[in-house]
Design a protein around this motif. Structure first.
Motif, PDB file in Angstrom:
ATOM      1  N   GLY A 253       3.623  22.037  10.538  1.00  0.00           N
ATOM      2  CA  GLY A 253       3.336  23.435  10.859  1.00  0.00           C
ATOM      3  C   GLY A 253       3.275  23.693  12.351  1.00  0.00           C
ATOM      4  O   GLY A 253       3.443  24.832  12.794  1.00  0.00           O
ATOM      5  N   HIS A 254       3.040  22.625  13.135  1.00  0.00           N
ATOM      6  CA  HIS A 254       2.930  22.805  14.575  1.00  0.00           C
ATOM      7  C   HIS A 254       4.096  22.182  15.321  1.00  0.00           C
ATOM      8  O   HIS A 254       4.008  21.902  16.519  1.00  0.00           O
ATOM      9  N   CYS A 264       0.175  30.315  18.776  1.00  0.00           N
ATOM     10  CA  CYS A 264      -0.344  29.730  17.530  1.00  0.00           C
ATOM     11  C   CYS A 264      -1.804  29.338  17.753  1.00  0.00           C
ATOM     12  O   CYS A 264      -2.216  29.049  18.876  1.00  0.00           O
ATOM     13  N   CYS A 266      -3.161  26.691  17.271  1.00  0.00           N
ATOM     14  CA  CYS A 266      -3.313  25.320  17.774  1.00  0.00           C
ATOM     15  C   CYS A 266      -3.275  25.270  19.297  1.00  0.00           C
ATOM     16  O   CYS A 266      -3.560  24.241  19.889  1.00  0.00           O
ATOM     17  N   CYS A 271       5.222  27.864  16.874  1.00  0.00           N
ATOM     18  CA  CYS A 271       5.098  26.819  15.850  1.00  0.00           C
ATOM     19  C   CYS A 271       5.695  27.315  14.522  1.00  0.00           C
ATOM     20  O   CYS A 271       5.676  28.511  14.231  1.00  0.00           O
TER      21      CYS A 271
HETATM   22 ZN   LIG Z   1       0.662  25.540  16.230  1.00  0.00          ZN
END
Ligand SMILES: [Zn+2]
Length: 403
Positions: A253-254, A264, A266, A271
């Protein structure tokens, strides 16, 4: 046996008990003679262990597959008893909690699922609620509980410590195994300290669930790509999970799809999750709830088709990058992507065909999970069962004769 047994003899028997139960888990009900043959022990040794295991309520005689063999005869198979220990698997997803009670062979006996937004509120309360689900499953089940496995969308370290969880930031820093242990002291019954608590990443455990219970024969090397609010992947190579040095492998997902893309949670940008996560897809489709997806898919509206085509493209680009690094021949679609598979598959396959180097001599197989939304909790329960089979005596000391 009985009476005093030398330490070495006890240690051998402890090992043999693990071998024997593991073989029954693998093969299902089996005769003592065949069991002895497969694990390389004498029939007398196997019979003695089977008797001890029957006495402890783990094994029972099963109905022979062929008529004419009476129960209790040497050819009659033994298998796990209905009184045998059980394990619980729990999934704390971003927007729901689910739990299942499984038998020693991994069969789901009961399960439950509740909508619950874990992005809001206190993680400690969410954990307590998850344990309540487990308690509900255990009601009226006299079986000994081997342990609880918990799947959560985060990177998990020792003691169940949540190292990162872009979609559940409040959980970061919590030592989930330690906190769970305190919540379940009353579940520890006759063997104090022997309750096993395992916490792991949701996609990794879903991949193990797929490997053990997915019903895909011979699938030993694959990537499970699972879509929920976040997007996770679990890499299985040679029948073993590859979790990376710190448990963060498979953070598909990243993976960056477009460096100049949207920010994102994160901390990065562009991402994959920002293109194919559940909330992003629903919002692009103008929907409020995941349950509305099926109708949207059936509508045949070009706008819906376009959104899903773009999603499949992004998913294909990122998955191809992952396959080029880990070189596994199959992709299993799980979670949201299993539901959307009919709409995603053609574009996804085309992207893999175009981008995966190995495709030239070995086309990437794309399969859809048979486990629905249960893969992660079943994998979580399965990890607990593995711990049990590795050393049953640690859980049931009475299986060994007295010192
Ligand atoms: Zn991410």
């Amino acid at each position: 046996m009985g009476g005093r047994a030398p330490a070495r003899q006890r240690s051998i028997r402890r090992h043999n008990l693990a071998l024997l139960l593991t073989e029954i888990e693998r093969s299902g009900p089996i005769s003592r003679a065949e069991l002895a043959r497969r694990i390389g022990l004498t029939k007398a040794t196997v019979s003695s262990m089977v008797e001890a295991l029957r006495g402890a309520g783990l094994l029972e005689e099963k109905v022979p597959p062929l008529s004419g063999v009476a129960r209790g005869r040497p050819g009659s198979p033994v298998g796990f008893s209905v009184q045998a220990p059980v394990a619980i698997g729990i999934e704390i997803a971003v927007d729901y909690v689910s739990a299942c009670l499984v038998d020693l062979d991994g069969t789901v006996r009961r399960s439950v699922r509740h909508a619950q937004d874990h992005r809001r509120g206190d993680p400690a309360q969410h954990l307590a609620r998850a344990v309540e689900c487990a308690r509900g499953l255990l009601a009226n089940a006299p079986n000994r509980l081997v342990g609880l496995g918990v799947a959560i969308p985060g990177v998990i370290g020792d003691r169940g410590r949540v190292r990162a969880a872009p979609n559940l930031p409040a959980f970061v820093g919590h030592e989930l195994a330690v906190e769970l242990n305190e919540l379940v002291t009353d579940l520890v019954t006759s063997a104090p300290g022997a309750l096993c608590i395992e916490v792991g990443n949701e996609a990794n455990l879903a991949a193990l669930g797929e490997l053990w219970y997915g019903g895909h024969d011979d699938l030993r090397d694959f990537v499970l790509v699972s879509g929920e609010i976040g997007v996770g992947a679990g890499v299985v190579a040679g029948g073993r999970l590859f979790a990376g040095a710190g448990g963060a492998a498979g953070e598909l997902g990243h993976v960056t799809v477009d460096p100049s893309g949207p920010p994102c949670a994160c901390g990065s940008s562009g991402c994959l999750e920002r293109y194919v996560g559940q909330d992003v897809l629903l919002s692009r489709l103008g929907l409020d709830r995941r349950e509305q997806l099926a109708d949207a898919l059936c509508s045949g509206e070009p706008a819906v088709g376009k959104v899903l085509e773009e999603a499949a493209h992004a998913l294909g680009v990122a998955t191809a990058a992952l396959l080029n690094v880990v070189d596994v021949p199959a992709v299993v679609l799980g979670g949201l992507y299993a539901e959307l598979a009919p709409a995603l598959e053609a574009v996804l396959r085309a992207e893999l065909e175009r981008r995966v180097v190995a495709h030239v001599w070995r086309p990437t197989e794309v399969v859809v999970t048979n486990l629905g939304a249960t893969a992660a909790m079943r994998g979580a329960a399965g990890v607990v069962l593995q711990r049990f089979f590795a050393d049953p005596v640690a859980f049931i000391p009475a299986l060994l004769p007295a010192e």
